[in-house]
Scaffold this active site. Structure first.
Site, PDB file in Angstrom:
ATOM      1  CD  GLU A  44      11.564  36.528 -14.357  1.00 24.59           C
ATOM      2  OE1 GLU A  44      11.639  36.741 -15.353  1.00 24.59           O
ATOM      3  OE2 GLU A  44      10.425  36.588 -13.341  1.00 24.59           O
ATOM      4  NE  ARG A 126       7.641  32.213 -21.229  1.00 28.12           N
ATOM      5  CZ  ARG A 126       7.651  32.674 -19.774  1.00 28.12           C
ATOM      6  NH1 ARG A 126       7.881  31.895 -19.323  1.00 28.12           N
ATOM      7  NH2 ARG A 126       7.956  33.624 -19.890  1.00 28.12           N
ATOM      8  NE  ARG A 206      -1.998  27.173 -23.369  1.00 30.64           N
ATOM      9  CZ  ARG A 206      -0.684  28.124 -24.098  1.00 30.64           C
ATOM     10  NH1 ARG A 206      -0.842  28.660 -25.033  1.00 30.64           N
ATOM     11  NH2 ARG A 206       0.317  27.556 -24.229  1.00 30.64           N
ATOM     12  CG  ASP A 317       4.086  39.562 -25.099  1.00 33.27           C
ATOM     13  OD1 ASP A 317       4.163  39.442 -25.978  1.00 33.27           O
ATOM     14  OD2 ASP A 317       3.152  38.759 -24.735  1.00 33.27           O
ATOM     15  CB  ALA A 330       7.719  34.459 -28.246  1.00 36.50           C
TER      16      ALA A 330
HETATM   17  C1  LIG Z   1      -1.957  31.134 -24.777  1.00 34.19           C
HETATM   18  C2  LIG Z   1      -1.041  31.892 -25.585  1.00 34.19           C
HETATM   19  C3  LIG Z   1       0.084  31.400 -26.531  1.00 34.19           C
HETATM   20  C4  LIG Z   1       0.581  31.666 -27.538  1.00 34.19           C
HETATM   21  N1  LIG Z   1       1.579  31.297 -28.706  1.00 34.19           N
HETATM   22  C5  LIG Z   1       3.215  32.094 -29.424  1.00 34.19           C
HETATM   23  C6  LIG Z   1       3.182  31.045 -30.409  1.00 34.19           C
HETATM   24  O1  LIG Z   1       2.721  30.323 -31.088  1.00 34.19           O
HETATM   25  N2  LIG Z   1       4.749  31.481 -30.078  1.00 34.19           N
HETATM   26  C7  LIG Z   1       4.152  33.101 -30.000  1.00 34.19           C
HETATM   27  O2  LIG Z   1       5.843  33.714 -31.121  1.00 34.19           O
HETATM   28  N3  LIG Z   1       4.091  34.060 -29.356  1.00 34.19           N
HETATM   29  C8  LIG Z   1       2.846  32.842 -28.673  1.00 34.19           C
HETATM   30  N4  LIG Z   1       2.585  33.926 -27.820  1.00 34.19           N
HETATM   31  C9  LIG Z   1       3.053  34.896 -26.974  1.00 34.19           C
HETATM   32  C10 LIG Z   1       4.210  34.827 -26.797  1.00 34.19           C
HETATM   33  O3  LIG Z   1       4.045  33.885 -25.164  1.00 34.19           O
HETATM   34  C11 LIG Z   1       4.921  36.205 -25.849  1.00 34.19           C
HETATM   35  O4  LIG Z   1       4.495  37.095 -26.861  1.00 34.19           O
HETATM   36  C12 LIG Z   1       5.769  35.771 -25.092  1.00 34.19           C
HETATM   37  O5  LIG Z   1       6.436  35.312 -24.079  1.00 34.19           O
HETATM   38  C13 LIG Z   1       6.636  36.904 -25.149  1.00 34.19           C
HETATM   39  O6  LIG Z   1       7.791  36.879 -24.043  1.00 34.19           O
HETATM   40  P1  LIG Z   1       8.568  38.516 -23.129  1.00 34.19           P
HETATM   41  O7  LIG Z   1       9.774  38.471 -22.679  1.00 34.19           O
HETATM   42  O8  LIG Z   1       8.379  39.485 -23.632  1.00 34.19           O
HETATM   43  O9  LIG Z   1       6.904  38.455 -21.664  1.00 34.19           O
HETATM   44  P2  LIG Z   1       7.280  37.305 -21.002  1.00 34.19           P
HETATM   45  O10 LIG Z   1       7.525  36.130 -21.482  1.00 34.19           O
HETATM   46  O11 LIG Z   1       5.858  37.253 -20.334  1.00 34.19           O
HETATM   47  O12 LIG Z   1       8.307  37.639 -19.944  1.00 34.19           O
HETATM   48  C14 LIG Z   1       8.379  38.546 -18.869  1.00 34.19           C
HETATM   49  C15 LIG Z   1       8.825  38.577 -17.502  1.00 34.19           C
HETATM   50  O13 LIG Z   1       8.822  39.559 -16.861  1.00 34.19           O
HETATM   51  C16 LIG Z   1       9.035  39.272 -15.741  1.00 34.19           C
HETATM   52  N5  LIG Z   1       8.630  40.375 -15.095  1.00 34.19           N
HETATM   53  C17 LIG Z   1       7.301  40.649 -14.906  1.00 34.19           C
HETATM   54  N6  LIG Z   1       6.914  41.851 -14.329  1.00 34.19           N
HETATM   55  C18 LIG Z   1       8.210  41.979 -13.412  1.00 34.19           C
HETATM   56  C19 LIG Z   1       8.275  43.170 -12.905  1.00 34.19           C
HETATM   57  N7  LIG Z   1       7.407  44.229 -12.657  1.00 34.19           N
HETATM   58  N8  LIG Z   1      10.199  42.875 -11.746  1.00 34.19           N
HETATM   59  C20 LIG Z   1      10.705  42.327 -12.776  1.00 34.19           C
HETATM   60  N9  LIG Z   1       9.821  40.977 -13.460  1.00 34.19           N
HETATM   61  C21 LIG Z   1       9.083  41.017 -14.389  1.00 34.19           C
HETATM   62  C22 LIG Z   1       7.976  38.182 -15.019  1.00 34.19           C
HETATM   63  O14 LIG Z   1       8.283  37.096 -14.374  1.00 34.19           O
HETATM   64  C23 LIG Z   1       8.719  36.971 -16.597  1.00 34.19           C
HETATM   65  O15 LIG Z   1       9.698  36.264 -16.342  1.00 34.19           O
HETATM   66  C24 LIG Z   1       1.425  32.973 -27.353  1.00 34.19           C
HETATM   67  C25 LIG Z   1       0.589  34.110 -25.816  1.00 34.19           C
HETATM   68  C26 LIG Z   1      -0.556  33.443 -25.144  1.00 34.19           C
HETATM   69  C27 LIG Z   1      -1.265  34.245 -24.032  1.00 34.19           C
END
Ligand SMILES: Cc1cc2nc3c(=O)[nH]c(=O)nc-3n(C[C@H](O)[C@H](O)[C@H](O)COP(=O)(O)OP(=O)(O)OC[C@H]3O[C@@H](n4cnc5c(N)ncnc54)[C@H](O)[C@@H]3O)c2cc1C
Length: 430
Positions: A44, A126, A206, A317, A330
């Site tokens: 991370e 989150r 928000r 994502d 998510a």
């Molecule tokens: C305004 C908004 C509202 C939302 N509401 C909802 C909802 O109600 N319900 C829902 O299901 N989804 C919702 N989503 C979508 C949801 O937030 C995402 O789909 C979800 O958080 C994705 O999780 P993730 O772990 O794939 O990515 P992320 O949460 O972006 O996590 C990525 C992680 O990787 C780390 N990282 C990034 N780059 C690197 C790197 N190069 N090296 C090492 N670490 C790195 C970051 O620090 C982070 O900890 C919403 C999104 C937004 C923008």
């Protein structure tokens, strides 16, 4: 308290995996891999987990995926989740209403459609969810301040390169580095049109309002239970958070372009209020009560032709970032985690990893990319870009969540295991 025994089992597989990114996707896939006896290291970039404080909601499919990964994951959610406040609304996802009259054609506040699902509206910060998930992770699995900037093939393995100049060699890599994924760009190539996220044409203001204040204005029913107010080029979501102490307001607006490099910026209240001039008194009062709002530009990913190359695979994502209009991004990541963890748990040796990634790609690409396109279209419907007719809107909403919520993930995994067996037999025959 020590993490549950199921996540601390000694590795039983002849390969190891690096997970890059410790968001919801990275943590849930790591927990699923550990249960399957896969030696896993999570990298991370941040100093600790969960620094971004936004809220997320989960539909029934996501709640089932949590339970399938482990009851501990589901409990992690339940421990911190907030639901609709009144008993009568426990199964309601959203009540859709008009937020403006559309030049006198409709009565603002009128109910257009009540959307219901198992569990109804849920929300969790989150960071709170991540905190609970981290408690399940045994010591020594996660490494922090490890920003991955590149990778290379190293024989059959993958060599990860970090910003601090260090490297790490793993049999396989699962890229969970989110919507701005660096590894997606490396995997697809910088010139691929799908390498980077694009602006979706929508933004979200928000902010929070103390529940006591908003109850005095709207009454218990509207304040404590999830509502969505629809209008032209905008829509406003309200739902309770922090166990009912606050009402969360997400006020969406259409925008032609986003020019800032930052995707989240502070705004002054006047700017936010001006965007909802002409809306109903109730909608404008809600907007006026929001303290210290910020605005999020909403981006999503063009569809990528693949989620994997060699022994690197995108997940969450990083693979399929969508706009939030279906509240399911998510949840889709947690489904991915269940499928990926179990597919890798179904193989024994490193030379089967590409087969497992190929099956993951076949199983997950269509469903998760459908979310991206469907979510964009849903945002347009919520902003009355297709029609403002209540019957048309009700019909659209009633038909568009079923495929997300009612998905049979166990059946999908069974199909995947069968595909893996067939691939294994084909390889033996050649
Ligand atoms: C305004 C908004 C509202 C939302 N509401 C909802 C909802 O109600 N319900 C829902 O299901 N989804 C919702 N989503 C979508 C949801 O937030 C995402 O789909 C979800 O958080 C994705 O999780 P993730 O772990 O794939 O990515 P992320 O949460 O972006 O996590 C990525 C992680 O990787 C780390 N990282 C990034 N780059 C690197 C790197 N190069 N090296 C090492 N670490 C790195 C970051 O620090 C982070 O900890 C919403 C999104 C937004 C923008």
């Amino acid at each position: 308290m020590a993490p549950p025994e199921e996540f601390s089992r000694p590795p039983t597989k002849d390969f190891n995996v690096a997970v890059v990114g410790g968001g919801i996707a990275g943590l849930t896939v790591t927990l699923q891999l550990l249960q399957q006896g896969v030696r896993t290291t999570l990298y991370e970039q941040a100093r600790q987990f969960g620094e971004i404080g936004a809220g997320v909601s989960f539909g029934p499919n996501a709640l089932r995926a949590m339970s399938l990964i482990s009851p501990h994951v589901r409990n992690a959610f339940e421990a911190q989740a907030t639901f609709n406040q009144s008993e009568a609304n426990k199964g309601v996802w959203f009540d859709f209403r008009y937020g403006e009259s559309c030049d006198g054609k409709h009565t603002a506040g009128d109910l257009i459609y009540r959307s219901e699902c198992d569990g109804g509206q849920t929300s969790i910060k989150r960071a709170d969810f991540l905190d609970e998930l981290v408690k399940l992770l045994p010591d020594g699995i996660a490494q922090f301040r490890k920003r991955c900037v590149d990778y290379d093939k190293d024989g059959k393995c993958v060599l990860l390169r970090f910003e601090d100049g260090t490297t790490a060699r793993h049999d396989a890599v699962i890229a969970c580095d989110g919507i701005k994924s660096r590894l997606r760009r490396v995997l697809l190539g910088n010139n691929d049109p799908a390498a980077k996220a694009v602006f979706s044409g929508k933004c979200a203001y928000r902010g929070l309002i103390p529940m006591e204040d908003v109850k005095a204005l709207l009454g218990d029913e509207l304040a404590g239970n999830s509502q969505m107010y629809l209008g032209r080029r905008g829509h406003i979501l309200t739902f309770s958070v922090a166990k009912g102490k606050f009402m969360n307001v997400v006020a969406m607006r259409a925008r032609d372009e986003w020019t800032s490099d930052e995707w989240v910026v502070s705004v002054d209240k006047e700017e936010m209020q001006a965007e909802f001039d002409g809306w109903s008194d109730q909608a404008r009062q809600i907007i006026r009560m929001v303290q210290t709002p910020d605005i999020w530009a909403l981006f999503d990913h063009p569809p990528s032709h693949t989620y994997f190359s060699g022994r690197v695979c995108l997940l969450g994502d990083a693979a399929h970032a969508s706009t939030p209009h279906k509240g399911s991004g998510a949840g889709m990541a947690i489904e991915d985690a269940y499928i990926m963890g179990n597919l890798l748990g179904s193989i024994q040796s490193a030379n089967q990893i590409e087969q497992a990634f190929s099956v993951f790609n076949s199983l997950r690409k269509e469903r998760s990319q459908r979310l991206v396109t469907d979510s964009r279209e849903t945002g347009q419907v919520y902003q009355l870009e297709m029609s403002d007719d209540p019957a048309w809107i009700a019909d659209f909403i009633s038909k568009r969540m079923g495929w997300v919520w009612n998905h049979d993930l166990e059946e999908e995994l069974e199909t995947g295991r069968e595909m893996l067996r067939t691939k294994g037999e084909q390889k033996r025959d050649t």
